[in-house]
Design a protein around this motif. Structure first.
Motif, short mmCIF file in Angstrom:
data_model
loop_
_atom_site.label_atom_id
_atom_site.label_comp_id
_atom_site.label_asym_id
_atom_site.label_seq_id
_atom_site.Cartn_x
_atom_site.Cartn_y
_atom_site.Cartn_z
N THR A 1 38.21 -17.24 85.99
CA THR A 1 38.53 -18.43 86.78
C THR A 1 37.72 -18.50 88.06
O THR A 1 38.00 -19.34 88.92
CB THR A 1 40.03 -18.47 87.12
N GLY B 1 33.44 -25.61 91.29
CA GLY B 1 33.35 -25.06 89.95
C GLY B 1 32.35 -25.77 89.07
O GLY B 1 31.78 -25.16 88.15
N ARG C 1 36.99 -15.97 90.47
CA ARG C 1 37.44 -15.22 91.65
C ARG C 1 36.26 -14.73 92.50
O ARG C 1 36.30 -14.82 93.73
CB ARG C 1 38.30 -14.02 91.21
N ASP D 1 45.71 -16.67 88.04
CA ASP D 1 45.44 -16.54 89.47
C ASP D 1 46.68 -16.09 90.22
O ASP D 1 46.60 -15.25 91.13
CB ASP D 1 44.94 -17.87 90.04
N ARG E 1 39.74 -23.58 83.99
CA ARG E 1 40.35 -23.40 85.31
C ARG E 1 39.27 -23.29 86.38
O ARG E 1 39.40 -23.84 87.47
CB ARG E 1 41.23 -22.16 85.33
N LEU E 2 38.21 -22.58 86.08
CA LEU E 2 37.09 -22.45 87.01
C LEU E 2 36.45 -23.81 87.27
O LEU E 2 36.21 -24.19 88.42
CB LEU E 2 36.04 -21.49 86.44
N LEU F 1 32.83 -18.11 92.58
CA LEU F 1 32.91 -19.23 93.52
C LEU F 1 32.54 -18.83 94.95
O LEU F 1 31.70 -19.48 95.57
CB LEU F 1 34.29 -19.87 93.46
N LYS G 1 38.15 -26.14 89.83
CA LYS G 1 38.24 -25.75 91.23
C LYS G 1 37.10 -26.36 92.04
O LYS G 1 36.03 -26.68 91.48
CB LYS G 1 38.21 -24.23 91.36
#
Length: 246
Positions: free
Chosen positions: A52, A85, A54, A17, A78-79, A57, A82
């Protein structure tokens, strides 16, 4: 981690990111989300190479149910961490052949990710996989660059794309096979580290033929997510293929 996560293991996911921060800016993300939300209507969306999150989301925050496919568990984790997520179901696998249940109003693949499939056979399979997930009338959307071969003088096979104080990036091309690699050199405390990722570049007309083989037809092609006209000078394109049906 390469065997499990391809070229996007924990070492890449940890800084992904931050290293692509300009791609997360609202002026980049919002136009893409606007197009995809419009194509989805009241239906579901599926992202090939969800990474992730971008795009996934903010698209989900627009009320579009989103699912994803990604080979990298490191990126998917990582996603999941969040905000929001946990609402995006990610299937781990190769998006050229991995299936998820149900049908979708839109399947999309952004930021040159089609080139991560390094053979023509795999790229054709990707189109067939997208078509198999689409409801009648649904759309497959691909954002990808136009190969920069016009920047290659005779005898040269490398094109730089970033030159900074501590980072350099350049692409190398093999015009006989359409193989290319992106090379990233980072200097930290006086020591250089090199990372290379293989790709296969692909032309708009070749993608149209792949779509035809998958039973899809071209609906729109723009230079970018603002729907600017695609011309011979365009450096990228956003293409929309439709599965016939009402």
């Amino acid at each position: 981690m390469r065997e499990a996560d391809g070229y996007f293991g924990e070492d890449v996911a940890a800084t992904y990111d931050a290293s692509t921060a300009e791609r997360f800016q609202p002026e980049v993300v919002d136009p893409a989300v606007d197009v995809l939300a419009g194509l989805a209507g009241g239906g579901r969306a599926l992202e090939f190479g969800v990474g992730t999150g971008r795009i996934a989301l903010p698209l989900a925050r627009r009320g579009v149910p989103v699912q994803g496919i990604d080979m990298s568990r490191a990126m998917a984790s990582r996603l999941a961490a969040k905000p929001g997520g946990d609402a995006i179901d990610v299937r781990i696998g190769d998006f050229a052949g991995t299936r998820v249940p149900g049908s979708f109003a839109v399947v999309y693949l952004v930021f040159n990710t089609i080139n991560n499939l390094t053979t023509q056979e795999a790229q054709v399979a990707c189109f067939r996989n997208a078509a198999a997930h689409l409801a009648p009338g649904g759309c497959f959307v691909v954002e990808v660059g136009v190969p920069e071969l016009r920047r290659l003088p005779p005898g040269q096979d490398a094109v730089p794309f970033h030159i900074g104080a501590s980072q350099w990036g350049f692409d190398t091309y093999d015009v006989a096979t359409q193989a290319m690699s992106s090379h990233h050199v980072t200097v930290t405390d006086g020591r250089a580290q090199h990372r290379s990722i293989p790709f296969r570049y692909v032309w708009p007309a070749e993608l149209d033929l792949m779509a035809q083989l998958a039973g899809l037809r071209l609906r729109d092609r723009w230079e970018d997510w603002s729907r600017a006209p695609f011309t011979s000078e365009s450096e990228q394109h956003v293409s929309v293929w439709e599965r016939p049906g009402s």
